[in-house]
Enzyme design. Sequence first.
Site, PDB file in Angstrom:
ATOM      1  N   TYR A 173      57.068  32.467   4.189  1.00 15.08           N
ATOM      2  CA  TYR A 173      58.194  32.424   5.401  1.00 15.08           C
ATOM      3  C   TYR A 173      57.645  31.683   6.547  1.00 15.08           C
ATOM      4  CZ  TYR A 173      58.990  35.444   9.619  1.00 15.08           C
ATOM      5  OH  TYR A 173      59.515  35.678  10.880  1.00 15.08           O
ATOM      6  N   ASP A 193      62.642  42.177  16.928  1.00 19.11           N
ATOM      7  CA  ASP A 193      61.887  40.973  17.400  1.00 19.11           C
ATOM      8  C   ASP A 193      62.407  40.685  18.795  1.00 19.11           C
ATOM      9  OD1 ASP A 193      60.481  38.546  18.177  1.00 19.11           O
ATOM     10  OD2 ASP A 193      60.938  37.545  16.324  1.00 19.11           O
TER      11      ASP A 193
END
Length: 121
Positions: free
Chosen positions: A14, A38
């Site tokens: 990732y 986020d």
Amino acid sequence: MSDALDLKALVNRYLDTVAAGSAAKVAALYAEDATLEDPVGGGDVHIGRQAIEGFYKAVEGAECKAELLEFRSGGHEAAFLFALTVAGAMRIEVIEVMTFNADGLVTSMKAYWGPENVTTL
């Protein structure tokens, strides 16, 4: 994937993909119905791969370097601290918590950071 997911390898994949800068490739690491928040408490919850790809468009093409600083896991979940350096001008230290499905795709991601975690270089 087997029942024993290598979560640290998935997290490193990732981070490498985020640093490479392709929103579509990062979104492909998420399940179709995944959620992304986020930063936590600071905005929308992005639901689904298409929305998640839109979120990552913000860093697409930027010169980024991601460095894993701390890693913890249990079951199909991982928590990790990493530093993201953007264009050699800014460093952000983020704690993320991810949940993975049996196929190794991210089903949920929450990122914990704020202005106090951003350093101008």
